[in-house]
Design an enzyme around this catalytic site. Structure first.
Site, mmCIF file in Angstrom:
data_model
loop_
_atom_site.group_PDB
_atom_site.id
_atom_site.type_symbol
_atom_site.label_atom_id
_atom_site.label_comp_id
_atom_site.label_asym_id
_atom_site.label_seq_id
_atom_site.Cartn_x
_atom_site.Cartn_y
_atom_site.Cartn_z
ATOM 1 N N ALA A 1 50.928 31.823 12.218
ATOM 2 C CA ALA A 1 52.122 32.551 12.694
ATOM 3 C C ALA A 1 51.836 33.577 13.780
ATOM 4 O O ALA A 1 52.748 34.287 14.212
ATOM 5 C CB ALA A 1 52.896 33.215 11.561
ATOM 6 N N ALA A 2 50.594 33.648 14.277
ATOM 7 C CA ALA A 2 50.300 34.599 15.364
ATOM 8 C C ALA A 2 51.106 34.227 16.612
ATOM 9 O O ALA A 2 51.736 35.086 17.247
ATOM 10 C CB ALA A 2 48.816 34.603 15.679
ATOM 11 N N GLY A 3 51.103 32.933 16.942
ATOM 12 C CA GLY A 3 51.865 32.480 18.114
ATOM 13 C C GLY A 3 53.360 32.708 17.918
ATOM 14 O O GLY A 3 54.076 33.078 18.863
ATOM 15 N N ASP A 4 53.832 32.489 16.712
ATOM 16 C CA ASP A 4 55.265 32.687 16.423
ATOM 17 C C ASP A 4 55.637 34.166 16.564
ATOM 18 O O ASP A 4 56.713 34.503 17.071
ATOM 19 C CB ASP A 4 55.591 32.220 14.998
ATOM 20 C CG ASP A 4 55.256 30.761 14.776
ATOM 21 O OD1 ASP A 4 55.327 29.982 15.752
ATOM 22 O OD2 ASP A 4 54.923 30.393 13.640
HETATM 23 O O1 RIB Z 1 53.105 28.446 13.169
HETATM 24 C C1 RIB Z 1 52.840 28.548 11.794
HETATM 25 C C2 RIB Z 1 53.782 27.681 11.010
HETATM 26 O O2 RIB Z 1 53.547 26.336 11.349
HETATM 27 C C3 RIB Z 1 53.601 27.744 9.517
HETATM 28 O O3 RIB Z 1 54.365 28.768 8.930
HETATM 29 C C4 RIB Z 1 53.976 26.341 9.069
HETATM 30 O O4 RIB Z 1 55.118 26.273 8.289
HETATM 31 C C5 RIB Z 1 54.116 25.519 10.344
HETATM 32 O O5 RIB Z 1 55.436 25.345 10.706
#
Ligand code: RIB
Length: 299
Positions: free
Chosen positions: A243-246
């Site tokens: 989730a760093a990129g998110d």
């Molecule tokens: O970017 C991380 C995410 O990728 C995770 O939370 C997982 O669910 C996938 O979608």
């Protein structure tokens, strides 16, 4: 300006392992944790925690109530989330001792978006708003095309990277948010190429689009309205890069919505992502705005 995010919601099953399992190998996981995740959910949570107005569009199955609750608690509008039968999306995630991850995603309800639903959600945005999407839902082509026709700014994070780009109306994308591997694939290059070369190639292919190219611990470079920007990475203890990129995407777009300068958007997004990698899990690792500000002031 607000963000309408057509994004996946996943239950993440996270296994701590000594190393990623190899072909033919069976290994034991040290721990198993369940976290709310999904690239779409994580990005909505990040943008909302950063202070942006966010509407989440997406679908959950019978087991997805907790996913919806996490987005709502972060402050985003979840009233349009579709409830389908069957299972929600889920991800099987190995996290190694070095904090790196390896992810398998099962689409589940994320693949149930209908054209009517997409249109209903697009009508909640007004021209100039941002439509954000990734590649964990169905109908990515329709969402990009119809969002563009609605006069919305299309921000696309092509993750996981699509098998066939030719079916997608990529000239209608206004902002590409990519990591080094995705940027190289989009530019028909390899990750060995200099990131600046990747950025230039993407500029030639998509002259009217902006590009944000994240480089993990090495920071980020960005091309925005013909100008190049960069920000170095922050050094932190890596616990889990999930989730760093998110987190970066959500914080960067929140900065844009607030009219912040691009340099500032990049610094804030980088700081938020650095905090996220120093913690376990997807959505739970995403900082609130005050944590990001304290971190930035200290670095
Ligand atoms: O970017 C991380 C995410 O990728 C995770 O939370 C997982 O669910 C996938 O979608």
């Amino acid at each position: 300006m607000k963000i309408l995010n057509f994004g996946s919601l996943n239950i993440d099953r996270v296994y701590d392992v000594e190393h990623f399992v190899k072909p033919g190998e069976t290994i034991s996981a040290r721990t198993l944790h369940f976290y709310p995740g999904g690239k779409g959910l994580n990005q909505s949570v990040a943008a909302a925690r950063a202070g942006a107005q966010v509407i989440h569009a997406g679908a959950i199955g019978e087991d997805g109530a907790a996913l919806e609750a996490v987005i709502a608690e972060a402050g985003a509008d979840t009233t349009g989330i579709l409830h389908t039968g069957g299972p929600s999306g889920h991800a099987v995630i190995q996290v190694s001792e070095a904090g790196q991850n390896s992810i398998i995603v099962y689409g589940g309800a994320n693949q149930q978006l209908t054209e009517d639903y997409i249109e209903t959600m697009l009508n909640k945005a007004t021209p100039g708003d941002i439509v954000l999407l990734q590649n964990e839902t169905n109908s990515v082509d329709t969402i990009i095309q119809r969002a563009h026709e609605h006069g919305l700014l299309v921000a696309w994070n092509p993750s996981p990277f699509p098998k066939d780009l030719s079916a997608l109306p990529l000239l209608s994308v206004d902002l590409f948010l990519v990591n080094a591997a995705e940027g190289a694939q989009l530019a028909n290059l390899t990750e060995d190429n200099d990131p600046k070369m990747i950025l230039q190639a993407l500029q030639s292919m998509y002259p009217s689009a902006a590009v944000v190219l994240t480089l993990g611990g090495d920071g980020v470079i960005c091309l925005y309205h013909g100008q190049t920007y960069s920000h170095p990475g922050f050094r932190v203890n890596v616990v889990d890069t999930t989730a760093a990129g998110d987190t970066f995407c959500g914080y960067f777009l929140a900065g844009l919505c607030k009219g912040e300068a691009i340099d500032r958007c990049l610094a804030q997004a980088g700081a938020a992502a650095a905090i996220a990698v120093s913690r376990a899990g997807a959505a739970p690792s995403i900082p609130v705005k005050t944590e990001m500000e304290t971190f930035l002031a200290a670095h």
